[in-house]
Design an enzyme around this catalytic site. Structure first.
Site, PDB file in Angstrom:
ATOM      1  N   ALA A 156      -0.598 -24.261  -9.411  1.00  0.00           N
ATOM      2  CA  ALA A 156      -0.346 -23.322 -10.297  1.00  0.00           C
ATOM      3  C   ALA A 156       0.759 -22.118  -9.747  1.00  0.00           C
ATOM      4  O   ALA A 156       0.967 -22.538  -8.594  1.00  0.00           O
ATOM      5  CB  ALA A 156      -1.526 -22.590 -10.866  1.00  0.00           C
ATOM      6  N   ASN A 157       0.738 -21.280 -10.523  1.00  0.00           N
ATOM      7  CA  ASN A 157       1.666 -20.265  -9.945  1.00  0.00           C
ATOM      8  C   ASN A 157       1.072 -18.910 -10.406  1.00  0.00           C
ATOM      9  O   ASN A 157       0.163 -18.715 -11.188  1.00  0.00           O
ATOM     10  CB  ASN A 157       3.268 -20.409 -10.434  1.00  0.00           C
ATOM     11  CG  ASN A 157       3.380 -20.553 -11.981  1.00  0.00           C
ATOM     12  OD1 ASN A 157       2.963 -19.713 -12.626  1.00  0.00           O
ATOM     13  ND2 ASN A 157       3.866 -21.439 -12.382  1.00  0.00           N
ATOM     14  N   ARG A 158       1.841 -17.637 -10.171  1.00  0.00           N
ATOM     15  CA  ARG A 158       1.233 -16.424 -10.489  1.00  0.00           C
ATOM     16  C   ARG A 158       1.635 -15.719 -12.016  1.00  0.00           C
ATOM     17  O   ARG A 158       1.421 -14.657 -12.458  1.00  0.00           O
ATOM     18  CB  ARG A 158       1.788 -15.300  -9.606  1.00  0.00           C
ATOM     19  CG  ARG A 158       1.057 -15.718  -8.100  1.00  0.00           C
ATOM     20  CD  ARG A 158       1.496 -14.469  -6.915  1.00  0.00           C
ATOM     21  NE  ARG A 158       0.776 -14.858  -5.946  1.00  0.00           N
ATOM     22  CZ  ARG A 158       1.074 -15.432  -4.774  1.00  0.00           C
ATOM     23  NH1 ARG A 158       2.202 -16.192  -5.003  1.00  0.00           N
ATOM     24  NH2 ARG A 158       0.609 -15.647  -3.687  1.00  0.00           N
ATOM     25  N   SER A 159       2.302 -16.670 -13.183  1.00  0.00           N
ATOM     26  CA  SER A 159       2.797 -16.299 -13.997  1.00  0.00           C
ATOM     27  C   SER A 159       1.480 -15.925 -14.850  1.00  0.00           C
ATOM     28  O   SER A 159       0.557 -16.489 -15.030  1.00  0.00           O
ATOM     29  CB  SER A 159       3.428 -17.245 -14.735  1.00  0.00           C
ATOM     30  OG  SER A 159       3.938 -16.894 -15.995  1.00  0.00           O
ATOM     31  N   ALA A 162       6.620 -20.695 -17.014  1.00  0.00           N
ATOM     32  CA  ALA A 162       6.803 -20.977 -15.343  1.00  0.00           C
ATOM     33  C   ALA A 162       6.082 -22.379 -15.152  1.00  0.00           C
ATOM     34  O   ALA A 162       4.935 -22.318 -14.647  1.00  0.00           O
ATOM     35  CB  ALA A 162       6.362 -20.024 -14.634  1.00  0.00           C
TER      36      ALA A 162
END
Length: 403
Positions: A211-214, A277
């Site tokens: 995942a990512n920090r969005s 994202a």
């Protein structure tokens, strides 16, 4: 969202969420509204009239039988001398009074006497919200034309309590109020839009994912802003912790492939704004069981496969929207990479920003963007994400109108 010259009557009822009304007053006033507060007796057990009066810069009304306030039938004057009535928080008790036409205190008398639009933000324990009596009262109020924002799902003030019952956040209430107060033209009326938001979670095994920090804040704000301009909006959201925006159909997904399917199934639309994202890669074959560490052995390799390119798919689709807007989250060469993405993806506009960790943009509440199109590059100053959303929605409307 400007409220210049608008008069808001804010009714604050009892509940721990009453503290949020203080921020709501500030948010409304900084947008130009005048706020006249009414507090129930229960509300005064949680916050003080002194604090409310300091933020609203005016008199706080608390008593139906005040000799001073009722000399000119004050509750009728309060009920009529407003452009919008907001009840935040709206307790189960006050909702019951509204549904049954009771008027035994100032708040309920004002609500019975008003002929202005009423927006309520319920807040209560999930069991109270789910109670049959509350459901009946909410249905009655909706049938009477009362507007709702929330309640939202999440953690409660009570320890170990979670569910639906949280009061909407002040900015969400502000956005809902703006939609009710905006009697002007709706430049996107009759238009349809699909917006993507948040990250995607690509499973490694049943408990781990890529995942990512969005946070989804920017995408959710854009979906709400397009809706306020009259568009019929579908928001396709990855996993986020923020509430669904008001006035928008929200479809929840986890993986990039699910997001693509949800977006394509909505085509054709007039507007596509691809803010999410999306993870570039996924694990080629996720494990069916949790991958266990083995003593003395190296970690198993992760074989990655490329995820579908949602923006490029939409930009070159046979049912391509009239206007395709993409986002470019970069950590270097923002403008150069944004220009390349504009051409490669088949977009009409790219909203490019620097999401390096030191900027705080990814997951934060502010943004600094460059709008890249065939017309050139327009750099916007540092703005709150809601203001970026409002500006972008206006730009979308102008582009569709050919201006």
């Amino acid at each position: 969202m400007e409220f210049s010259g608008k008069r808001i009557l804010l009714i604050i009822s009892g509940g721990i969420a009453a503290y949020k009304s203080l921020d709501l007053i500030r948010r409304l006033r900084e947008r130009g509204a005048s706020v006249r507060p009414v507090m129930t007796a229960a509300a005064q057990e949680f916050i003080t009239p002194l604090a409310v009066g300091a933020l609203s810069a005016g008199h706080v009304y608390v008593d139906l039988f005040s000799r001073e306030d009722e000399q000119d039938v004050g509750h009728i004057r309060l009920a009529r001398d407003a452009d919008l009535v907001i009840v935040a928080p709206a307790s189960a008790d006050l909702m019951a009074k509204m549904a049954h036409g009771l008027a035994d205190d100032l708040a309920s008398a004002v609500l019975l006497a008003t002929d202005r639009p009423v927006l309520i933000a319920p807040a209560m324990n999930p069991k109270m919200w789910a109670a049959p009596a509350t459901k009946r009262n909410a249905a009655t109020l909706a049938g009477d034309g009362i507007h709702f924002i929330g309640p939202m799902a999440g953690e409660m003030a009570e320890s170990n309590e979670a569910g639906t019952g949280r009061m909407a956040e002040p900015l969400e209430i502000v956005a809902a109020a703006a939609g009710l107060l905006d009697g002007g033209p709706k430049p996107l009326a009759g238009k349809t839009a699909v917006v993507t938001s948040g990250p995607t979670h690509e499973p490694i095994d049943p408990v781990r994912y890529i995942a990512n920090r969005s946070s989804g804040r920017q995408g959710h704000a854009i979906a709400a802003a397009l809706a306020r301009l009259g568009a019929d909006v579908t928001l396709v959201s990855g996993p986020v912790t923020i509430p669904d925006p008001a006035g928008v159909e929200t479809v929840h997904v986890e993986r990039a492939e699910e997001m693509l399917e949800a977006v394509v199934s909505r085509l054709p639309v007039d507007i596509a704004v691809m803010v999410a994202a999306v993870a570039d890669w996924r694990v080629a074959a996720s494990a069916g069981q949790k991958i266990k560490k083995q003593p003395g052995e190296a970690p198993p390799p992760l074989v990655l496969a490329e995820n579908p390119d949602i923006l490029k798919t939409v930009g070159h689709h046979r049912k391509r929207p009239k206007l395709v807007v993409g986002f470019a989250a970069e950590t270097q060469d923002v403008e150069k990479n944004g220009r390349a993405k504009l051409e490669r993806k088949g977009a009409d506009m790219i909203v490019a920003n620097d999401v390096s960790p030191e900027t705080g943009i990814m997951g934060g509440t502010r943004n600094r963007v460059k709008i890249i199109s065939a017309k050139g590059v327009e750099e916007w100053p540092d703005l709150g994400k809601e203001e970026v959303a409002d500006r972008l929605a206006g730009l979308v409307a102008n582009r569709l109108a050919g201006t």
